[in-house]
Design a protein around this motif. Structure first.
Motif, PDB file in Angstrom:
ATOM      1  N   VAL A  25     -22.548   1.655  22.099  1.00 24.61           N
ATOM      2  CA  VAL A  25     -23.317   2.534  22.990  1.00 24.61           C
ATOM      3  C   VAL A  25     -24.693   2.274  22.134  1.00 24.61           C
ATOM      4  O   VAL A  25     -25.777   2.635  22.594  1.00 24.61           O
ATOM      5  CB  VAL A  25     -23.278   3.637  23.731  1.00 24.61           C
ATOM      6  CG1 VAL A  25     -24.090   4.277  24.632  1.00 24.61           C
ATOM      7  CG2 VAL A  25     -21.608   3.621  24.556  1.00 24.61           C
ATOM      8  N   LEU A 109     -23.211  -2.557  25.746  1.00 21.79           N
ATOM      9  CA  LEU A 109     -22.587  -1.901  26.890  1.00 21.79           C
ATOM     10  C   LEU A 109     -21.028  -2.458  27.496  1.00 21.79           C
ATOM     11  O   LEU A 109     -20.632  -1.406  27.882  1.00 21.79           O
ATOM     12  CB  LEU A 109     -23.350  -1.203  27.946  1.00 21.79           C
ATOM     13  CG  LEU A 109     -24.943  -0.602  27.340  1.00 21.79           C
ATOM     14  CD1 LEU A 109     -25.793  -0.479  28.455  1.00 21.79           C
ATOM     15  CD2 LEU A 109     -24.337   0.497  26.856  1.00 21.79           C
ATOM     16  N   ALA A 112     -18.501  -1.419  25.212  1.00 21.93           N
ATOM     17  CA  ALA A 112     -18.121  -0.191  25.508  1.00 21.93           C
ATOM     18  C   ALA A 112     -17.232   0.050  26.537  1.00 21.93           C
ATOM     19  O   ALA A 112     -16.141   0.614  26.244  1.00 21.93           O
ATOM     20  CB  ALA A 112     -19.393   0.520  25.385  1.00 21.93           C
TER      21      ALA A 112
END
Length: 219
Positions: A25, A109, A112
């Motif tokens: 992130v 992202l 993640a």
């Protein structure tokens, strides 16, 4: 090492720990911020320009020092030695690089969210390839600008290649070229992605080294 290589397909689906996900992130955020900061700076110094002329290269624009006047001066000098003028509209890559950086941020992202080594490795490999290609493209730009000189220019000068990183003497000018904050953030994103992958691999390696406790036997 051989055992590790053979286990790569298995490791690809292993989860990344929460700290590794936070690194992904953080890397995504760094990519977005880098869009709005200068990636590179070219600084020219000569006896007639004691304070120097500055050109800042962003992912989406060229910005010159002294309220933009430095670019006018640089283009006047380029005309004198037969170089093409620097014009932002000629840098077609600036139209899509910000979107690519945004796309890599979304990939980070996504990695993640899924939290697997495979998704993080894909993000890192693609971004490193993009970075290497961008550096080559930048060098190629410098090369072509300084090698395609107008033979009818007022000043006759041999073709040359401006320095990519460092300093170089060109006629009575000294050229300095170095990365700026945006490039530092891009490097930081690479370190974040690499750190997340290392945590995932290290977590698996550490867990595999723990041997089960022997079962107690009746006396």
């Amino acid at each position: 090492m051989r055992d590790f290589i053979e286990r790569i397909p298995e490791l690809a689906d292993r989860p990344i720990p929460d700290r590794g996900r936070l690194l992904l992130v953080a890397g995504a955020v760094l990519l977005v911020v880098a869009i709005f900061l200068p990636l590179w700076q070219i600084h020219l110094v000569a006896p007639q320009y004691q304070e120097g002329l500055d050109l800042y290269i962003y992912s989406h624009k060229l910005e010159a020092g002294n309220g933009g006047q430095d670019l006018v001066e640089i283009n006047n000098l380029n005309h004198y030695i037969g170089m093409q003028p620097l014009q932002e509209e000629d840098f077609t890559e600036m139209r899509f690089i910000p979107f690519l950086l945004g796309g890599f941020s979304l990939l980070a992202l996504r990695a993640a969210f899924f939290g697997t080594l495979k998704s993080a490795i894909d993000t890192l490999v693609l971004f490193v390839y993009f970075g290497a290609f961008s550096l080559w493209r930048f060098y190629y730009r410098l090369y072509t600008y300084a090698h395609n000189l107008d033979p009818q220019a007022p000043m006759d000068i041999d073709p040359f290649t401006p320095i990519l990183i460092g300093w170089k003497q060109i006629a009575n000018f000294t050229q300095y070229s170095f990365p700026r904050e945006g490039s530092a953030l891009l490097l930081g994103a690479v370190l974040c992605f690499g750190g997340a992958i290392w945590m995932g691999v290290r977590q698996d390696t550490s867990s595999s080294e723990v041997e089960p406790a022997p079962e107690a036997t009746a006396a």
